[in-house]
Design a protein around this motif. Sequence first.
Motif, PDB file in Angstrom:
ATOM      1  N   ILE A 278      42.423  39.517 -58.072  1.00 29.71           N
ATOM      2  CA  ILE A 278      43.048  39.133 -59.342  1.00 29.71           C
ATOM      3  C   ILE A 278      44.428  38.528 -59.073  1.00 29.71           C
ATOM      4  N   LYS A 279      45.154  39.173 -58.151  1.00 27.69           N
ATOM      5  CA  LYS A 279      46.513  38.718 -57.846  1.00 27.69           C
ATOM      6  C   LYS A 279      46.509  37.288 -57.306  1.00 27.69           C
TER       7      LYS A 279
ATOM      8  N   ARG B 128      45.308  34.743 -59.922  1.00 29.43           N
ATOM      9  CA  ARG B 128      46.360  34.561 -60.913  1.00 29.43           C
ATOM     10  C   ARG B 128      47.415  33.574 -60.397  1.00 29.43           C
TER      11      ARG B 128
ATOM     12  N   GLU C   5      48.292  30.084 -62.178  1.00 30.46           N
ATOM     13  CA  GLU C   5      49.647  29.874 -62.712  1.00 30.46           C
ATOM     14  C   GLU C   5      50.317  28.677 -62.047  1.00 30.46           C
TER      15      GLU C   5
ATOM     16  N   VAL D 227      47.807  33.165 -67.869  1.00 35.75           N
ATOM     17  CA  VAL D 227      46.768  34.101 -67.425  1.00 35.75           C
ATOM     18  C   VAL D 227      46.962  35.482 -68.087  1.00 35.75           C
TER      19      VAL D 227
ATOM     20  N   ILE E 128      45.401  39.582 -67.958  1.00 34.25           N
ATOM     21  CA  ILE E 128      44.655  40.492 -67.079  1.00 34.25           C
ATOM     22  C   ILE E 128      44.068  41.642 -67.897  1.00 34.25           C
TER      23      ILE E 128
ATOM     24  N   LEU F  38      41.491  37.235 -66.399  1.00 32.54           N
ATOM     25  CA  LEU F  38      40.928  37.801 -65.173  1.00 32.54           C
ATOM     26  C   LEU F  38      40.714  39.288 -65.423  1.00 32.54           C
TER      27      LEU F  38
END
Length: 346
Positions: free
Chosen positions: A271-272, A275, A279, A285, A287, A318
Motif C-alpha cells: 500500500i505504501k 500510494r 501521489e 489516495v 487508504i 488502496l
Amino acid sequence: MLKTAKLQKTDSDIKKAAHIIKKGGLVAFPTETVYGLGANGLDAVAAKRIYEAKGRPSDNPMILHIADISDIYDLAEDINDIEIKLAEMFWPGPLTIVFKRKPCVPDVTTGGLDTVGIRMPDNETARLLIRESGVPIAAPSANTSGKPSPTRPEHVLNDLDGRIDAIIYGGMCEVGVESTVVLAKKDEIVILRPGKITADDLKNATGVDVRVDSAIAIDRPAEQIAYKSTKQNAEDCDFKPMAPGMKYKHYAPDAQMLVFRGDESKVKEAIKSKRASLEAHGKKVGIIFFGNDNQEIAAHELFDKLREMDKNKVDFILAGAVSEDGIGYAVMNRLLKSAGYNIEDI
Ligand code: TXA
Ligand code: MG
C-alpha cells in the motif's frame, strides 16, 4: 421534492412513522445491520415507491421485516422444519430466510418471484415500528441503488433527503453489513448473500449441509467475474446468482479501488509503495486498512469508510483484505464488489 421528517426513536415519533407507513409512505429506519427504507410490503403502490426513491431495478426483490416469528404464516407457505429451526435460532437477528410466498405478497415486493425473503431485525426501534404499523415492512437498504449501504442516518440523508417521507435516527448500526440471505431446503442450506451469520453457524444450528451459491463465491476464477468492472449488470452473461441483488454493481465508491491480500506486513508495504507512485502522478489516495484479523471492526466500518472516500473526493482507494473466516467472508464479498474485483495477491 418531499420534506423528509427527521424523527427520533421515541414512542411518539415511532407512532408518527407508523402512521406514514400505514398511509403508503416511505420511512427509513435503523436495524442492527444497515438502515432500511421501509414501506407497507403488502401494498403494491407503496412498495413501488421504494424502487423509485432508490432508483432500484424492479426485478430485485425486497425483504419483508416482521416483529414476531408467527408472522411468517401470514406471508409464506410450505414452511419446512429447517426454516422454522433457523427462525427460532437466529431471530431476531441478521438472517433473511427465503420462503415460498403466499399470494397476498404482491409481485412488486418479490420482484415477480414466487418466493419471499423474510427477517426479524434485532433492533427494538425497528420492531416497534413494525408492530405499530401492523403490516410487514418491505425494506431494502436505504441507499441510492449502487451506493454502499447506509450505516449512519447521515448516509441515508445524503442519498435520499427529499425523496422519502421520514427517517428515524438510531445511531450507527452495530453489524455494518447486510443480513445473511439463505434458502433452506430439508437437506441443504444455500447462502445467497454472506453476512454475520456464517456457514458454520448455520450448520451447527441445524446439522444440515451448507453451501454458498457458486455465483457469489469470492474465490471464483477471475475470468468469470471479469465482466463486473465493465458492466452494470449481468443480464447478458452467464452470471446468475440466486439472490437477484447480487448481480448488480454495488457498493461502488466514485474512486478506482485496488485490494491487496496477503501477509499483513507485506500488504502495508504494498500500500505504501503504490500510494507513493500514485501521489507522484498527482492522484489523491485514500487508504482502507483494518488488519487481517479485525473482521468485526471491518464489517462495522467498511461502508462508512467507503462513503468517507467519496466525500473526500479521492481518486484512488488502496485497501487491505481481511481474513475470510467469520464475518470476514461477508466483508470480503463487499470489499471485492466495491473494487470491481480488482485484487492483487501478494
Ligand atoms: O440486512 C439487511 O438485509 C438489510 C436490512 C434493511 O434489513 N436489507 C437489505 O435489503 O440489505 P436489500 O434489498 O438491499 O438486499 C436484499 C438482498 C438482495 O440481494 C435480494 O436480491 C435478496 O436479498 N433477496 C430478497 N428477496 C429474495 C428472494 N425472494 N429470493 C432471492 N433473493 C432475495
Ligand atoms: Mg441493498
